[in-house]
Design a protein around this motif. Structure first.
Motif, PDB file in Angstrom:
ATOM      1  N   SER A  75       0.813  -1.087   0.149  1.00 31.86           N
ATOM      2  CA  SER A  75       0.103  -0.031  -0.077  1.00 31.86           C
ATOM      3  C   SER A  75       0.787   1.242   0.109  1.00 31.86           C
ATOM      4  CB  SER A  75      -0.892   0.038   1.191  1.00 31.86           C
ATOM      5  OG  SER A  75      -2.026   1.014   1.057  1.00 31.86           O
ATOM      6  N   THR A  76       0.504   2.352   0.405  1.00 33.83           N
ATOM      7  CA  THR A  76       0.996   3.715   0.248  1.00 33.83           C
ATOM      8  C   THR A  76       0.183   4.552   1.397  1.00 33.83           C
ATOM      9  OG1 THR A  76       1.141   5.891  -0.941  1.00 33.83           O
ATOM     10  CG2 THR A  76      -0.778   4.499  -1.268  1.00 33.83           C
ATOM     11  N   ASP A  77       1.324   5.548   1.811  1.00 36.64           N
ATOM     12  CA  ASP A  77       1.018   6.426   2.865  1.00 36.64           C
ATOM     13  C   ASP A  77      -0.351   7.217   2.317  1.00 36.64           C
ATOM     14  OD1 ASP A  77       2.296   8.076   1.055  1.00 36.64           O
ATOM     15  OD2 ASP A  77       3.538   9.034   2.352  1.00 36.64           O
ATOM     16  N   LYS A  78      -0.335   7.241   1.158  1.00 31.97           N
ATOM     17  CA  LYS A  78      -1.800   8.091   0.604  1.00 31.97           C
ATOM     18  C   LYS A  78      -2.996   7.366   1.168  1.00 31.97           C
ATOM     19  CE  LYS A  78       0.677  10.545  -3.236  1.00 31.97           C
ATOM     20  NZ  LYS A  78       2.152  10.107  -2.496  1.00 31.97           N
ATOM     21  N   ALA A  79      -2.913   6.355   1.495  1.00 29.01           N
ATOM     22  CA  ALA A  79      -4.067   5.630   1.907  1.00 29.01           C
ATOM     23  C   ALA A  79      -4.455   6.002   3.397  1.00 29.01           C
ATOM     24  CB  ALA A  79      -3.850   4.065   2.123  1.00 29.01           C
ATOM     25  N   ALA A  80      -3.642   6.962   4.083  1.00 32.91           N
ATOM     26  CA  ALA A  80      -4.002   7.231   5.372  1.00 32.91           C
ATOM     27  C   ALA A  80      -4.526   8.729   5.194  1.00 32.91           C
ATOM     28  CB  ALA A  80      -2.721   7.487   6.108  1.00 32.91           C
ATOM     29  N   ASP A  81      -6.003   8.766   5.773  1.00 32.86           N
ATOM     30  CA  ASP A  81      -6.521   9.896   5.834  1.00 32.86           C
ATOM     31  C   ASP A  81      -6.828  10.331   4.136  1.00 32.86           C
ATOM     32  OD1 ASP A  81      -7.110  10.184   8.252  1.00 32.86           O
ATOM     33  OD2 ASP A  81      -5.429  11.604   8.753  1.00 32.86           O
ATOM     34  N   PRO A  82      -7.227   9.444   3.327  1.00 31.10           N
ATOM     35  CA  PRO A  82      -6.916   9.661   1.711  1.00 31.10           C
ATOM     36  C   PRO A  82      -7.944  10.746   1.231  1.00 31.10           C
ATOM     37  CG  PRO A  82      -8.410   7.904   2.262  1.00 31.10           C
ATOM     38  CD  PRO A  82      -7.880   8.358   3.527  1.00 31.10           C
ATOM     39  N   ILE A  83      -7.578  11.640   0.288  1.00 35.93           N
ATOM     40  CA  ILE A  83      -8.380  12.578  -0.246  1.00 35.93           C
ATOM     41  C   ILE A  83      -8.335  12.289  -2.035  1.00 35.93           C
ATOM     42  CG2 ILE A  83      -8.492  14.211   1.628  1.00 35.93           C
ATOM     43  CD1 ILE A  83      -6.257  15.736   0.079  1.00 35.93           C
ATOM     44  N   SER A  84      -7.317  11.749  -2.468  1.00 42.68           N
ATOM     45  CA  SER A  84      -7.236  11.851  -3.973  1.00 42.68           C
ATOM     46  C   SER A  84      -7.682  10.446  -4.285  1.00 42.68           C
ATOM     47  CB  SER A  84      -5.504  11.730  -4.249  1.00 42.68           C
ATOM     48  OG  SER A  84      -5.005  10.551  -3.619  1.00 42.68           O
ATOM     49  N   VAL A  85      -7.914  10.311  -5.699  1.00 39.53           N
ATOM     50  CA  VAL A  85      -8.440   8.961  -6.079  1.00 39.53           C
ATOM     51  C   VAL A  85      -7.324   8.117  -5.923  1.00 39.53           C
ATOM     52  CG1 VAL A  85      -8.947   7.884  -8.306  1.00 39.53           C
ATOM     53  CG2 VAL A  85      -9.906  10.054  -8.052  1.00 39.53           C
ATOM     54  N   LEU A  86      -5.819   8.195  -5.992  1.00 42.37           N
ATOM     55  CA  LEU A  86      -5.197   7.237  -5.539  1.00 42.37           C
ATOM     56  C   LEU A  86      -5.033   6.612  -4.118  1.00 42.37           C
ATOM     57  CD1 LEU A  86      -2.449   5.761  -5.901  1.00 42.37           C
ATOM     58  CD2 LEU A  86      -1.017   7.828  -5.768  1.00 42.37           C
ATOM     59  N   GLY A  87      -5.230   7.683  -3.295  1.00 48.78           N
ATOM     60  CA  GLY A  87      -5.016   7.294  -1.872  1.00 48.78           C
ATOM     61  C   GLY A  87      -6.505   6.595  -1.651  1.00 48.78           C
ATOM     62  N   CYS A  88      -7.521   6.985  -2.192  1.00 49.80           N
ATOM     63  CA  CYS A  88      -8.750   6.093  -1.795  1.00 49.80           C
ATOM     64  C   CYS A  88      -9.011   4.858  -2.400  1.00 49.80           C
ATOM     65  CB  CYS A  88      -9.959   7.158  -2.172  1.00 49.80           C
ATOM     66  SG  CYS A  88     -10.241   8.512  -1.503  1.00 49.80           S
ATOM     67  N   THR A  89      -8.436   4.758  -3.388  1.00 47.52           N
ATOM     68  CA  THR A  89      -8.435   3.351  -4.015  1.00 47.52           C
ATOM     69  C   THR A  89      -7.541   2.383  -3.457  1.00 47.52           C
ATOM     70  OG1 THR A  89      -6.730   3.905  -5.869  1.00 47.52           O
ATOM     71  CG2 THR A  89      -8.912   4.070  -6.457  1.00 47.52           C
ATOM     72  N   LYS A  90      -6.318   2.916  -2.750  1.00 48.38           N
ATOM     73  CA  LYS A  90      -5.264   2.072  -2.239  1.00 48.38           C
ATOM     74  C   LYS A  90      -6.120   1.963  -0.790  1.00 48.38           C
ATOM     75  CE  LYS A  90      -1.804   0.903  -3.132  1.00 48.38           C
ATOM     76  NZ  LYS A  90      -1.521  -0.511  -4.087  1.00 48.38           N
ATOM     77  N   ARG A  91      -6.670   2.925  -0.175  1.00 53.56           N
ATOM     78  CA  ARG A  91      -7.613   2.610   1.085  1.00 53.56           C
ATOM     79  C   ARG A  91      -8.609   1.600   0.957  1.00 53.56           C
ATOM     80  NH1 ARG A  91      -7.144   3.565   6.609  1.00 53.56           N
ATOM     81  NH2 ARG A  91      -9.421   3.665   7.632  1.00 53.56           N
ATOM     82  N   ILE A  92      -9.388   1.565  -0.106  1.00 52.95           N
ATOM     83  CA  ILE A  92     -10.130   0.478  -0.359  1.00 52.95           C
ATOM     84  C   ILE A  92      -9.468  -1.048  -0.441  1.00 52.95           C
ATOM     85  CG2 ILE A  92     -11.990  -0.551  -1.943  1.00 52.95           C
ATOM     86  CD1 ILE A  92     -12.632   2.681  -2.756  1.00 52.95           C
ATOM     87  N   ALA A  93      -8.346  -0.912  -1.110  1.00 56.80           N
ATOM     88  CA  ALA A  93      -7.637  -2.149  -1.292  1.00 56.80           C
ATOM     89  C   ALA A  93      -7.141  -2.874   0.007  1.00 56.80           C
ATOM     90  CB  ALA A  93      -6.021  -1.717  -2.278  1.00 56.80           C
ATOM     91  N   GLU A  94      -6.828  -1.824   1.036  1.00 57.68           N
ATOM     92  CA  GLU A  94      -6.399  -2.158   2.355  1.00 57.68           C
ATOM     93  C   GLU A  94      -7.766  -2.763   3.157  1.00 57.68           C
ATOM     94  OE1 GLU A  94      -2.800   0.926   3.452  1.00 57.68           O
ATOM     95  OE2 GLU A  94      -4.896   1.193   4.638  1.00 57.68           O
ATOM     96  N   ARG A  95      -8.832  -2.085   2.931  1.00 56.03           N
ATOM     97  CA  ARG A  95     -10.074  -2.607   3.619  1.00 56.03           C
ATOM     98  C   ARG A  95     -10.355  -3.982   2.758  1.00 56.03           C
ATOM     99  NH1 ARG A  95     -14.626   1.791   4.138  1.00 56.03           N
ATOM    100  NH2 ARG A  95     -15.362   0.185   5.410  1.00 56.03           N
ATOM    101  N   LEU A  96     -10.120  -4.165   1.483  1.00 55.11           N
ATOM    102  CA  LEU A  96     -10.604  -5.265   0.907  1.00 55.11           C
ATOM    103  C   LEU A  96      -9.619  -6.552   1.609  1.00 55.11           C
ATOM    104  CD1 LEU A  96     -11.037  -4.438  -2.792  1.00 55.11           C
ATOM    105  CD2 LEU A  96     -12.809  -5.151  -1.255  1.00 55.11           C
ATOM    106  N   THR A  97      -8.438  -6.134   1.824  1.00 55.46           N
ATOM    107  CA  THR A  97      -7.426  -7.032   2.297  1.00 55.46           C
ATOM    108  C   THR A  97      -7.671  -7.647   3.493  1.00 55.46           C
ATOM    109  OG1 THR A  97      -5.784  -6.173   0.812  1.00 55.46           O
ATOM    110  CG2 THR A  97      -4.900  -7.430   2.787  1.00 55.46           C
TER     111      THR A  97
END
Length: 617
Positions: free
Chosen positions: A421-443
């Protein structure tokens, strides 16, 4: 036939004659030392008395010692040029020769009886000790003198102040002193340890503290500084480098400790790079834990042609998996990765898998064929501005692709799944951060359902990766500038690709199923500082242009979100965070045509009951 005699011919002839006479010179020096050692031994034997020094027996003993030295030296090879003058091998031969002379002289005196005389039986042994000391000292001083003279006579030699008088400093100093071909001449040491004040290594003295390095370099006419502290953190490296470069000094360094293997080669010395200023020194990890997770198992790496994926492959090879599967849709990337690991890239190995993680049928077929035990999922789209304009593509790869891999892993018996994942998944606001946050939640949801153990590993920017900061600045500098920075105050976390892959493998081995493991990235770095260092290396300095933050780009990234709590359970460089699971069934309701707003809502929503079904995936 006429032979033309030139100055070069005469010089070569004289040099050849001089070289033939070198063993004779060595013998004369050693004989002179014996001629001094025997009388001194007599003086010491008689409590600093000079009464017997002028006796004939002393002169006879000197002659005997000189003759025996010559004979023993010839037999032992000391005067037949078997060893280079002043080397440890020659010193060993000197010790043996001197001991033989001392023993033979003592035996001769023993045979003559115990009558009172000027040269008692103890004199040869005393003289042998003094002679050995003298011969070794003369050889060492001559070798040190000649080596320094050779180096000082070379125009390409750089005078260096060495920072660090520890093990690494001692190794590199001895290497420089021993090799007359070295491009460096150490002229001073600096170290903050007060116990090392005035310490000498290889004839080079500790002249002061690290803060004094510029002053000492100026006083010694040094043009460079060598950082011989492989365990130093980047703050230390950056501070010393900045201070020295401001004074016009070149700055060199050594590889990390684990790459030195107890020795330093001249090729190990290299200019300090921006990666070494920004990246962290490697943390200690439990290699046994990794080996237990990897050795003898089938391991699959997605995105194996990318920066992180390829480095994961290179490091995983060292742990001897039974099979290493490298999957990517980029054939050029697979070619480069195979070439970096095997030294050739014929692309005929079935473990190189050309596939797209967006294709569920193809991914299922790969898992059904190989049944990997461990999966490292590094494939992703990561460029923030492009994904802001193309949210559907971000969804297909970062969300749908992750979901596809998780489903295949659970279906075909994968033991452990590691999502990068990426640090952009923490408190995400961009599409990149949000999609990686969703990937973390799916995992996390896949870990809840089982049976596969699933974890995510989160970290910040990787130095040197494709499209990242340093390659961009280097490309801009090669074009003559300008260097572009989004904002004067923007900061980012940085880690070398090697350290990121290393800790990812370790985190994957120790993480509890469902966790997000956050890697310690050290202190955030101000991008403007990096840009100014790049710009200042050119003459004239390159211009720096501020372009403004891009849409949904943060001024400062965070590693752990405001609603998350990090807990260090196993390793001080790894924090464990819990994220709420996101049910796979719900996510499947969203496919093509998804908007950036919908992605942002999904990333933060506890439930997905509001989502509209869409056709396709």
């Amino acid at each position: 036939m006429v032979i033309e005699v030139t100055d070069d011919t005469n010089r070569a002839t004289l040099l050849a004659r001089a070289q033939r006479r070198i063993p004779l010179v060595h013998f004369v020096v050693d004989a002179a030392i014996w001629a001094i050692a025997v009388p001194v031994g007599v003086v010491l034997r008689y409590d600093i008395g000079f009464t017997y020094v002028w006796e004939a027996e002393v002169a006879i003993a000197v002659v005997a010692a000189v003759v025996l030295q010559g004979l023993a030296g010839l037999v032992g090879g000391l005067y037949r040029r078997r060893w280079r003058y002043g080397t440890f091998d020659e010193v060993g031969a000197v010790a043996v020769t001197t001991l033989v002379v001392g023993v033979l002289m003592t035996a001769g005196l023993w045979e003559l009886g115990a009558a009172e005389r000027a040269v008692p039986r103890s004199i040869p042994l005393i003289a042998a000790g003094l002679s050995l000391l003298g011969q070794v000292t003369i050889r060492s001083m001559w070798r040190l003198y000649t080596e320094r003279r050779r180096r000082s006579g070379r125009a390409d030699v750089e005078r260096v102040v060495v920072v660090g008088a520890g093990d690494a400093g001692g190794l590199v100093l001895r290497t420089m002193v021993a090799d007359v071909q070295t491009p460096f001449v150490p002229v001073a040491l600096v170290d903050d340890d007060p116990r090392k004040r005035n310490l000498r290594i290889g004839g080079v003295r500790v002249e002061g503290r690290v803060d004094d390095v510029v002053r000492i370099a100026e006083s010694k006419n040094a043009t460079a500084v060598l950082l011989a502290v492989p365990s130093a953190d980047t703050g230390f490296v950056a501070a010393v480098t900045e201070r020295c470069r401001a004074a016009g000094l070149d700055v060199y360094t050594l590889p990390p400790v684990e790459q030195l293997f107890g020795q330093v080669r001249l090729t190990d010395i290299h200019p300090v790079t921006e990666q070494e200023i920004l990246g962290r020194r490697p943390a200690e990890i439990d290699h046994a834990a990794i080996a237990a997770d990897i050795t003898g198992r089938c391991v699959l790496v997605t995105g194996a042609g990318g920066s992180i994926g390829s480095e994961l492959c290179r490091q995983l090879v060292a742990y001897r998996p039974s099979t290493l599967l490298m999957l990517d849709r980029n054939e050029g990337g697979l070619h480069a990765t195979q070439l970096s690991i095997e030294g050739s890239a014929l692309l005929d190995d079935p473990t190189l898998i050309l596939a797209d993680i967006r294709d569920p049928a193809r991914i299922d077929a790969v898992f059904a064929e190989w049944r990997p035990d461990v999966v490292f999922h590094a494939a992703a789209l990561k460029h923030l501005p492009l994904l802001e304009r193309n949210p559907e593509e971000a969804w297909k790869t970062n969300v749908w692709g992750t979901r596809t891999l998780l489903e295949a892993a659970r279906t075909h018996g994968t033991r452990r799944f590691v999502n990068v994942s990426t640090d952009k998944a923490a408190d995400p606001i961009s599409v990149l951060g949000c999609t990686k946050r969703i990937a973390e939640r799916l995992t996390a949801d896949a870990a809840r359902v089982g049976p596969t153990e699933c974890v995510s590993v989160r970290f910040g920017n990787v130095l040197g990766s494709s499209g990242s900061l340093l390659p961009t600045f280097e490309a801009q500098a090669q074009r003559g500038g300008p260097i572009t920075v989004t904002d004067r105050d923007v900061t980012r976390y940085f880690m070398t690709v090697g350290e990121a892959a290393r800790l990812t493998i370790f985190a994957g081995a120790i993480g509890a199923s469902g966790d997000v493991l956050v890697l310690d990235m050290g202190e955030p770095v101000r991008i403007l500082d990096v840009a100014q260092r790049f710009a200042s290396r050119h003459e004239p300095p390159l211009e720096i242009v501020f372009t403004g933050l891009r849409e949904n780009e943060k001024l400062h990234e965070v590693l752990i979100g405001c609603d998350e709590i990090g807990e260090q359970r196993v390793h001080p460089s790894i924090s464990h965070v819990v994220v709420p699971p996101l049910g796979v069934g719900r996510v499947l309701q969203v496919g093509t045509g998804i908007t950036a707003e919908e992605i942002r809502s999904i990333a933060s929503s506890p439930t997905l009951t509001w989502l509209r079904p869409t056709s396709g995936a």
